[in-house]
Design an enzyme around this catalytic site. Sequence first.
Site, PDB file in Angstrom:
ATOM      1  N   GLY A 291      10.793  -3.265  -6.592  1.00  0.00           N
ATOM      2  CA  GLY A 291      10.066  -4.274  -7.347  1.00  0.00           C
ATOM      3  C   GLY A 291       9.164  -3.664  -8.392  1.00  0.00           C
ATOM      4  O   GLY A 291       9.045  -2.438  -8.516  1.00  0.00           O
ATOM      5  N   LYS A 413      -4.361 -14.596  -5.573  1.00  0.00           N
ATOM      6  CA  LYS A 413      -3.935 -15.957  -5.198  1.00  0.00           C
ATOM      7  C   LYS A 413      -4.157 -16.230  -3.712  1.00  0.00           C
ATOM      8  O   LYS A 413      -3.997 -17.372  -3.248  1.00  0.00           O
ATOM      9  CB  LYS A 413      -2.473 -16.165  -5.581  1.00  0.00           C
ATOM     10  CG  LYS A 413      -2.260 -16.187  -7.087  1.00  0.00           C
ATOM     11  CD  LYS A 413      -0.800 -16.304  -7.465  1.00  0.00           C
ATOM     12  CE  LYS A 413      -0.632 -16.448  -8.973  1.00  0.00           C
ATOM     13  NZ  LYS A 413      -1.156 -15.292  -9.729  1.00  0.00           N
TER      14      LYS A 413
END
Length: 628
Positions: A291, A413
């Site tokens: 990633g 978040k």
Amino acid sequence: MQSTVLGWSRSAKRLVVLALDFGLAVLATWLAFSLRLDTLHWPVDAQWWVYGLTPLIFIPIFIRFGLYRAIFRYTGQAALFATGQATGIYAGVLLALLMWMQWPGVPRSLGILQPLIFLLLVGASRAFARFWLAGLPPLGGLSESRFLIYGAGTAGVQTASAMGVSAQFALVGFVDDDPAKVGRSVNGIPVFAASSVASLVLEQGVTDLLLALPSAARARRKEIIDGLHSVPVHVRTLPDWADLASGRVTVQDFKELDIEDLLGRDPVPPNTDLLARNLVGKVVLVTGAGGSIGSELCRQIIAQHPAQLLLLDHSEFNLYTIHQELADSIESSGLTVTLVALLGSVANLARLREVCRLYRPYTVYHAAAYKHVPIVESNPAVGMDNNVFGTFNMAQAALDSGVANFVLVSTDKAVRPTNIMGASKRMAELVLQALAAQSSQSGGTYFSMVRFGNVLGSSGSVVPLFRRQLAAGGPLTVTHADVTRYFMTIPEAAQLVLQAGAMATGGDVFVLDMGEPVRIVDLARRMVELSGMTVRDDATPDGDIAISITGLRPGEKLYEELLIGDDPTPTAHPRIMKAHEHYLEWRQLELQLQALRAGIEADNTDQIQVVLRTCVHGYIAGADASDS
């Protein structure tokens, strides 16, 4: 005609140029005689010897200086200097011969006059070849793009030279803040004051401005960019000094402004002690290695000379890509790191235990996660399974095999989340905090979490999206006029993760200093303006690019936060703070995890949300958050 000439073979081109120089030498001799004798000349007697000697002298000298190996459409100052040197030697030989032979009717001053005329003719022929074959307009002439270069230093001058061989660009001048340079010229190119950019854009039709300031601080670059936002000019920048020094600068190297330039924040140099602490000579495991964050962690880890780097990812393509890149980097840098590519999912506890049993990692960086808010919002059971129980599985495998350090890559978040993704990351943090409390009593694995905001260039980043939308003619899409986000570059975030993990004492929640938040609509507007275009809105209905407000997506927040509680504690690094936040003891959390597992297996979103409301402080489901 130019394409026909350029299509000739190299030997044919050399013969043509040599024949041209032969003719120019004869012409220069005739002109020298005519000027010296003050009459149109026709050679007689010994004067014929001069006509024959001049080509015999200059041809071997020019060949020795490599003047027939040059690519004439790329002729620059170095080639002209070599031509001058060769002609100087030719002049010395010719003058010596004329002094020695003393032919009647041949003035000895011809040995000076003829080479001077010859040099002018050869230089003019090379200049003509350069402009004609390359199709170049004269300086400041009409072209597809008319440029100003901001910075009349070394980088600016080198860039001007690189631009000189492309018909795409016409260089109008330099811009500089140094009063000593303003009003002067560099290689015939005028230097203007920075305050005159707006008038130059309007009067000279400038389309592009290139920042040739590779060593300038981010704050200074931002100051310059801020002064240009109202000027209708496309602002671009140069590569870094390493590319300049290696001579790889071409017009194709001009880059769009990085978001770092717009933010104006200089990165803090890493603490090399912290970087190396859990890596040098160790076996290191990175989950989600393919990633955007995981791959950057891997790049920086190999620079710290671990004994072995384990790359774990469930995507075969991503795993192959990062493995090949790292293998090439290790070979080119002469490192001795052993790479191991491991296919597997963090949802597979047996696979994780097998990996830890076989390789015995000392440090684990857990970057594997589903992180795209709208996608996880519409697939809550899968997202929770991967992000919460994937983290739990990896932590269990780490505890069982005696891993010394476990670092979770978390997100802002997770703070008072309004979406499943953020709530899942906070649940993952709670799992590690509870395990850390138990582990610390037995001297086991040090668990820590590193929480930060948006990273630039990651999958789903807003900046590449805006660039694609700009290239397509717009509109640029923003979900809400007031939405703000924190930004950090991927390399900076990865460095801070490695350093934060090295300071862990167990259960730590580290928070990265992300600087000031940025309004996304302001970012969109600045990207339009710095591309040399105008925003189309009510005030300027004839503008080039519109900015469209599309509405908040499910689970999206207007503002992101980094802390749940207050008063974070500073650490040894100025950009890393330690948060003090409430967590559940393992006995309480274990019951909630059982309920969460049941909700996931039943694919029951309501049951999942009940657990999240119980465990995650400040969690508001996306639908409710949209109304608040």
